[in-house]
Design an enzyme around this catalytic site. Sequence first.
Site, PDB file in Angstrom:
ATOM      1  N   ASP A  69       1.901   3.205   9.726  1.00 59.88           N
ATOM      2  CA  ASP A  69       1.098   3.015  10.939  1.00 59.88           C
ATOM      3  C   ASP A  69       0.022   1.947  10.811  1.00 59.88           C
ATOM      4  O   ASP A  69      -0.643   1.632  11.798  1.00 59.88           O
ATOM      5  CB  ASP A  69       0.403   4.331  11.307  1.00 59.88           C
ATOM      6  N   ASP A  87       4.394   6.809   4.903  1.00 60.04           N
ATOM      7  CA  ASP A  87       2.954   6.806   4.721  1.00 60.04           C
ATOM      8  C   ASP A  87       2.425   8.217   5.042  1.00 60.04           C
ATOM      9  O   ASP A  87       3.144   9.052   5.615  1.00 60.04           O
ATOM     10  CB  ASP A  87       2.369   5.755   5.672  1.00 60.04           C
TER      11      ASP A  87
END
Length: 294
Positions: A222, A37
Amino acid sequence: MATPDPLRPLPAPSTEAGRDGLAALLARPARAVVALDFDGTLADIVPDPEQSRAHADAVPALSALAPRVASVAVITGRPADVAVRYGGFARAPGLDHLVVLGHYGAERWDAATDTVHAPEPSPGVEAVRAELAAVLERTAAEGARVEDKGHALAVHTRRATDPQAAFEALRGPLADLAGRHGLIVEPGRLVLELRPPGMDKGVALAEYVRETGAEAVLYAGDDLGDLAAYATVEALRAQGVYGLLVCSGTEVPELAARADLLLSGPAEVAELLASLARHLELDGTVPADWPRAD
């Protein structure tokens, strides 16, 4: 940050599946994909998303690691070209074959060609764009701001007077607005994103793993949007593909609970990537005849 000692042990995953995934990556890097990410993983979360930039150690770590594995991909909800710009990925040494999958995989940027392939904009996004300001005004979410991503619209409450209260107050009205125009709402860390259905990070990761033929996958994220990618890695494990799930930070308990390896944030993610590169450097690099996804 101090340069990692090449002999320093790598952090140990807390699960057997994670330890197997790390061992497979180290043993057969030419068959491994590293997917990450962007915001919160390679870049620190900041109040203004337009000020987000990759952590200072992230690109050097990726540049060291990328030539030693089959492929490195960044999978993000941001437009692909924005992630490339904020990440500083274009023309970075060692990242000649980097792939950025933007808008949850709906867009793709390839470093090899420096081009973005993107779908036509959804009419639903245009309709929501026209109505969004009025919905925010009615909800009285003071300080909420809109990030226009072109193919999606994100409402951030991090700078609101009461960020969590504004987030909760907006969930229902934004879900109603999205539903009327055929969109979905993707919740994140004090952000609600309205976007077309059909693509998520799990779908994007599964397609990329099939494309590369990877036998081991490291995925780091996350936020709630990364749960779909986690689910893909878990499904791939059942099919014989090794996987290592890394969580950057502990702000999202749902993600942290499923991770094999918990790190404190982008600085530690970059350190992990750099340490992997240094361990792999001791054993050579990817064979020249290994097919890359370019």
